[in-house]
Design an enzyme around this catalytic site. Sequence first.
Site: not given
Ligand code: NAD
Length: 495
Positions: A170, A268, A302, A476
Amino acid sequence: MTTISLLPEVQAFLARQHGHYIDGRVIEGQGSRIAVINPASGQQIASIADATNEDVDAAVASSRAAFRGAWARTTPAERGNILLRLAELFQKHREELAQIETLQSGKTIQLSRGFEVDQAIVFLRFYAGAATRINGETISPSLPSLNGECYSAFTRREPVGVVAGIVPWNFSIVIAVWKFASALVTGCTSIIKPSEFTPLTMLRVAELATEAGAPAGALNVLNGAGSAGRLLIAHPDTSKVSFTGSIPTGLAVAHSAIDSKLTRSTLELGGKNSVGFLKDVSVDKTVSGILEAGFIHQGQICAAGERFFLHRSRIDEVLEKVASALAELKIGDPLDETTQFGPLSNKVHFDKINGFFKQARSEGNAIIYGGEAIDRPGYFVKPTVIRVDTARASLLNEETFGPIGTFLAYDDEEELLNLFNDTPYGLSASLWTNDLGKTLNYVPRIEAGIVWVNMHTFLDPAVPFGGIKSSGIGREFGSAFINDYTELKSIIIRH
Ligand code: NAD
């Protein structure tokens, strides 16, 4: 015509064969190719290589060498200066970075410029300032002195080592900046693993970091799908993982980090953020507050609000006005400077959001506005307002991470406070009221890592950010990040 033309340097960048950035060099990579799709058109704009075991080994070896070598030899002030120079380069390449970001994520060009790049500059400068303020403390021990000897003690904040920063799609620049800048100023080295959906901007950022003076290996970029993240976490020389993403992936990350020699992890994660308006807030302010909380970047933030609570006496009027305001939003090409609402960032997410629309209908919720895809190329859906009549409604409890606001009426403020906290998550929340006494009484009772009052979504580098309950572990920025990127060493001296 308000649609911008792509800069020649953006076109040239897209035409390159992309892979990783390791040890100060572009690496094309041997792994299978992953297409990068422009979500505004559904067309491929580039591809990247999925990281292989060899790529992961090379990235970690380079980061480890820099951690023990060139980066360890820099002074805190030099580290800060490199980030300041990087901020200058972001300024110089602002439009280039913003265009690449819009092409890969569908973020409106105004948001890519004003948030991704400009806020990244603000954060880089903040971290640069923190570089010379990472210190331990002096302590006077009370050990007994039998023969006149004395004791002094002090602590040092020492870098944890190679930090894997795993980033979602995002905000591909600013979230990566939080992670690599935290690592670099504490003396760690950083490997960023961008999302496979938005892998391009960090490749350019890493080149700029080298131009800013970061030695080879201080900042590496390893591209690929989840498997690349898994390999990085499992590597014996990765000392910490800083993960931002979804809750299920976060749980998997935490498990693999623990299993891999107790590797430190901060998480996060997402949530289901509550937004509650007291009756004293005017209807117009309530409407603009809802738009601010729930619909920026198509709700793909998020910390965005998804659970909205309005007093029963107000809810009909407010929802009617929210629906009219959403109908006025200019939806379209994110490269058009007047567009206010672009596509969802990728097909997987588009399908997921359409699934929520179906779910809302099948559960009999009232769709006040939207609730459907838009018939045009790319991954566009309408901003959506759903009214439910029970706190148990699934749309009020599952994170959609999209432009879906779910609304419930409340009758009294005790009920509202219970609704705020009636969720396993606790990333953010906002309370809207003009009553200072109620604000001060209610804020401590709201379970969230950040509580906004009369605002939502905006982050400041001096104010720590992170979730409680199932929304994460760690913080963070602010000053809190220092604890997460350093280990405390205690030294006692007899003299
Ligand atoms: P995601 O969990 O699918 O992927 C995040 C990252 O993790 C990607 O780079 C992905 O390739 C990697 N990944 C996937 N499986 C993995 C594994 N088994 N081991 C290590 N890495 C792995 O999330 P997304 O769809 O990219 O993002 C959306 C989510 O992120 C939403 O739930 C949102 O709330 C959250 N988010 C949280 C924050 C925060 O600061 N709290 C900020 C932005 C987004």
